[in-house]
Design an enzyme around this catalytic site. Structure first.
Site, PDB file in Angstrom:
ATOM      1  N   LYS A 138       0.872  -1.271  -0.034  1.00  0.00           N
ATOM      2  CA  LYS A 138      -0.113   0.116   0.118  1.00  0.00           C
ATOM      3  C   LYS A 138       0.928   1.511  -0.233  1.00  0.00           C
ATOM      4  O   LYS A 138       0.488   2.192  -0.424  1.00  0.00           O
ATOM      5  CB  LYS A 138      -0.909   0.138   1.094  1.00  0.00           C
ATOM      6  CG  LYS A 138      -1.978  -1.067   1.074  1.00  0.00           C
ATOM      7  CD  LYS A 138      -2.982  -0.920   2.176  1.00  0.00           C
ATOM      8  CE  LYS A 138      -3.983  -2.057   1.981  1.00  0.00           C
ATOM      9  NZ  LYS A 138      -5.115  -2.091   3.244  1.00  0.00           N
ATOM     10  N   ASP A 169     -10.228   2.018   2.260  1.00  0.00           N
ATOM     11  CA  ASP A 169     -10.477   1.425   3.617  1.00  0.00           C
ATOM     12  C   ASP A 169     -11.073   2.085   4.721  1.00  0.00           C
ATOM     13  O   ASP A 169     -11.940   1.431   5.198  1.00  0.00           O
ATOM     14  CB  ASP A 169      -8.903   1.072   4.229  1.00  0.00           C
ATOM     15  CG  ASP A 169      -8.316  -0.143   3.361  1.00  0.00           C
ATOM     16  OD1 ASP A 169      -8.871  -0.909   2.872  1.00  0.00           O
ATOM     17  OD2 ASP A 169      -6.962  -0.236   3.418  1.00  0.00           O
TER      18      ASP A 169
HETATM   19  P1  NDP Z   1       0.850  -2.683  10.107  1.00  0.00           P
HETATM   20  O1  NDP Z   1       2.032  -4.002  10.147  1.00  0.00           O
HETATM   21  O2  NDP Z   1       1.145  -1.692   9.320  1.00  0.00           O
HETATM   22  O3  NDP Z   1       0.701  -2.538  11.687  1.00  0.00           O
HETATM   23  C1  NDP Z   1       0.448  -3.522  12.661  1.00  0.00           C
HETATM   24  C2  NDP Z   1      -0.098  -2.913  13.951  1.00  0.00           C
HETATM   25  O4  NDP Z   1      -0.089  -4.008  15.046  1.00  0.00           O
HETATM   26  C3  NDP Z   1       1.215  -2.114  14.797  1.00  0.00           C
HETATM   27  O5  NDP Z   1       0.485  -0.963  15.331  1.00  0.00           O
HETATM   28  C4  NDP Z   1       1.610  -3.089  15.535  1.00  0.00           C
HETATM   29  O6  NDP Z   1       2.266  -2.469  16.959  1.00  0.00           O
HETATM   30  C5  NDP Z   1       0.552  -4.048  16.316  1.00  0.00           C
HETATM   31  N1  NDP Z   1       0.971  -5.291  16.585  1.00  0.00           N
HETATM   32  C6  NDP Z   1       1.397  -6.248  15.887  1.00  0.00           C
HETATM   33  N2  NDP Z   1       1.370  -7.183  16.587  1.00  0.00           N
HETATM   34  C7  NDP Z   1       1.150  -7.059  17.825  1.00  0.00           C
HETATM   35  C8  NDP Z   1       0.806  -7.736  19.054  1.00  0.00           C
HETATM   36  N3  NDP Z   1       1.094  -8.963  19.181  1.00  0.00           N
HETATM   37  N4  NDP Z   1       0.680  -6.932  20.054  1.00  0.00           N
HETATM   38  C9  NDP Z   1       0.143  -5.929  20.195  1.00  0.00           C
HETATM   39  N5  NDP Z   1       0.457  -5.009  18.926  1.00  0.00           N
HETATM   40  C10 NDP Z   1       0.618  -5.696  17.946  1.00  0.00           C
HETATM   41  O7  NDP Z   1      -0.313  -3.774   9.662  1.00  0.00           O
HETATM   42  P2  NDP Z   1      -1.734  -2.885   9.175  1.00  0.00           P
HETATM   43  O8  NDP Z   1      -1.918  -1.570   9.839  1.00  0.00           O
HETATM   44  O9  NDP Z   1      -1.644  -2.956   7.575  1.00  0.00           O
HETATM   45  O10 NDP Z   1      -3.002  -4.149   9.331  1.00  0.00           O
HETATM   46  C11 NDP Z   1      -3.376  -4.372  10.612  1.00  0.00           C
HETATM   47  C12 NDP Z   1      -4.724  -5.361  10.506  1.00  0.00           C
HETATM   48  O11 NDP Z   1      -5.751  -4.791   9.759  1.00  0.00           O
HETATM   49  C13 NDP Z   1      -4.337  -6.363   9.874  1.00  0.00           C
HETATM   50  O12 NDP Z   1      -4.896  -7.512  10.741  1.00  0.00           O
HETATM   51  C14 NDP Z   1      -4.899  -6.488   8.589  1.00  0.00           C
HETATM   52  O13 NDP Z   1      -5.445  -7.851   8.174  1.00  0.00           O
HETATM   53  C15 NDP Z   1      -6.163  -5.913   8.834  1.00  0.00           C
HETATM   54  N6  NDP Z   1      -7.111  -4.927   8.073  1.00  0.00           N
HETATM   55  C16 NDP Z   1      -8.283  -5.572   7.427  1.00  0.00           C
HETATM   56  C17 NDP Z   1      -8.853  -4.691   6.574  1.00  0.00           C
HETATM   57  C18 NDP Z   1     -10.312  -5.155   6.127  1.00  0.00           C
HETATM   58  O14 NDP Z   1     -10.778  -4.808   5.056  1.00  0.00           O
HETATM   59  N7  NDP Z   1     -10.895  -5.835   6.915  1.00  0.00           N
HETATM   60  C19 NDP Z   1      -8.186  -3.761   5.488  1.00  0.00           C
HETATM   61  C20 NDP Z   1      -6.690  -3.381   6.288  1.00  0.00           C
HETATM   62  C21 NDP Z   1      -6.272  -3.883   7.202  1.00  0.00           C
HETATM   63  P3  NDP Z   1       3.935  -1.752  17.113  1.00  0.00           P
HETATM   64  O15 NDP Z   1       3.756  -0.569  16.496  1.00  0.00           O
HETATM   65  O16 NDP Z   1       4.123  -1.940  18.480  1.00  0.00           O
HETATM   66  O17 NDP Z   1       4.664  -2.772  16.129  1.00  0.00           O
END
Ligand code: NDP
Length: 274
Positions: free
Chosen positions: A66, A102
């Protein structure tokens, strides 16, 4: 010849987008083909340019491209510029237009499909990655009284809150910052559910009327929704509706028609629960 569209991602085999757009095309009478395309991790721009050369009219973009799509576009919608990420591309006359549907998809799922108004509500957004960034402006447009961001890495939540401070006063911090606070809506935009992990949430976030929304979807209850239900959330929803609604918004951008999402969402839901 049918108009050609695709979704680019890596991995992409699991994508439900081809089935969703095929159903939209049938229900709206649009002559189009929509394929899933695997792009190499270091080859997104080349994959897109090959697709355009083959006559591609538009594309969706998913993980992890993206931000590459954001950089590739030579014109951006305001919502894509705000999100810093693009999930919808339109190719015409040498121009690559980038949009982000989104946030609109999330808001439409909550307000239209779930019938839950966000106006005047207290919202907590969990996560500070791309998905979180993409939904902040559309959520603020619904005029909640509070929008707070909680993230494992507090600094990222603070940076995100500051990036939207011109739109509204946002709060950002780690999960423990919100101990003792309750919210009307808690949206999980972390990827913790992907790996089956629970979030270390304070125990009093949810009240009886609270909506818990997980952007993640799949068979069975996600760890976040399980926790939310145990902590008293009145209503729980996964992100399947968001997926279908962001697709419908992309379809509208490409074809000028908003498809009826209800039957598609019901069919996908039946596939997940069957
Ligand atoms: P990113 O990789 O950009 O961000 C991940 C986020 O999750 C960060 O804030 C990270 O925190 C946090 N994180 C990851 N693992 C953990 C954990 N074990 N405990 C706490 N926090 C955690 O991912 P995206 O933002 O692109 O996507 C996030 C979710 O949204 C995904 O599951 C994706 O599938 C879903 N999504 C769904 C859509 C839909 O249409 N339904 C559309 C877009 C996304 P930190 O900063 O501390 O690393």
């Amino acid at each position: 010849m049918s108009d050609l569209y695709a979704v680019f991602g890596n991995p992409i085999a699991h994508s439900k987008s081809p089935a969703i757009h095929a159903a939209f095309a049938v229900s709206t009478g649009q002559d189009m083909i929509y394929e899933a395309r695997l792009a190499p991790l270091d080859g997104f721009a080349a994959a897109v340019s090959g697709f355009v050369a083959a006559g591609g009219k538009g594309a969706n973009v998913t993980v992890p491209f993206k931000e590459d799509a954001f950089r590739l576009a030579n014109r951006l919608s305001e919502r894509a510029a705000r999100a810093g990420a693009v999930n919808t591309l339109v190719f015409s006359d040498g121009e690559i237009f980038g949009d982000n549907t989104d946030g609109a998809g999330l808001v439409r799922d909550i307000t239209h499909n779930l019938g839950y108004s966000l106006a005047g509500k207290r919202i907590l957004l969990l996560g500070a990655g791309g998905a979180s960034r993409g939904v902040i402006a559309p959520l603020l447009a619904e005029l909640p009284t509070v929008l707070a961001i909680a993230n494992r890495t507090a600094a990222k939540a603070e940076v995100l809150a500051a990036a939207f401070a011109d739109m509204a006063p946002l709060e950002g911090g780690d999960f423990s910052r919100y101990a003792g606070c309750s919210f009307d809506v808690v949206i999980n935009a972390t990827s913790a559910s992907l790996s089956g992990e629970s979030l270390p949430l304070p125990s009093d976030l949810f009240v009886a009327g609270s909506l818990a929304y997980d952007m993640m979807y799949g068979k069975g209850e996600t760890p976040f929704l399980h926790l939310a239900r145990q902590q008293g959330a009145g209503r729980c929803a996964d992100g399947l509706g968001m997926l279908v609604e962001q697709a419908a918004e992309a379809f509208l951008v490409w074809r000028g028609i908003r498809p009826d999402t209800g039957p598609v969402l019901a069919a996908l839901r039946a596939g997940l629960t069957g």
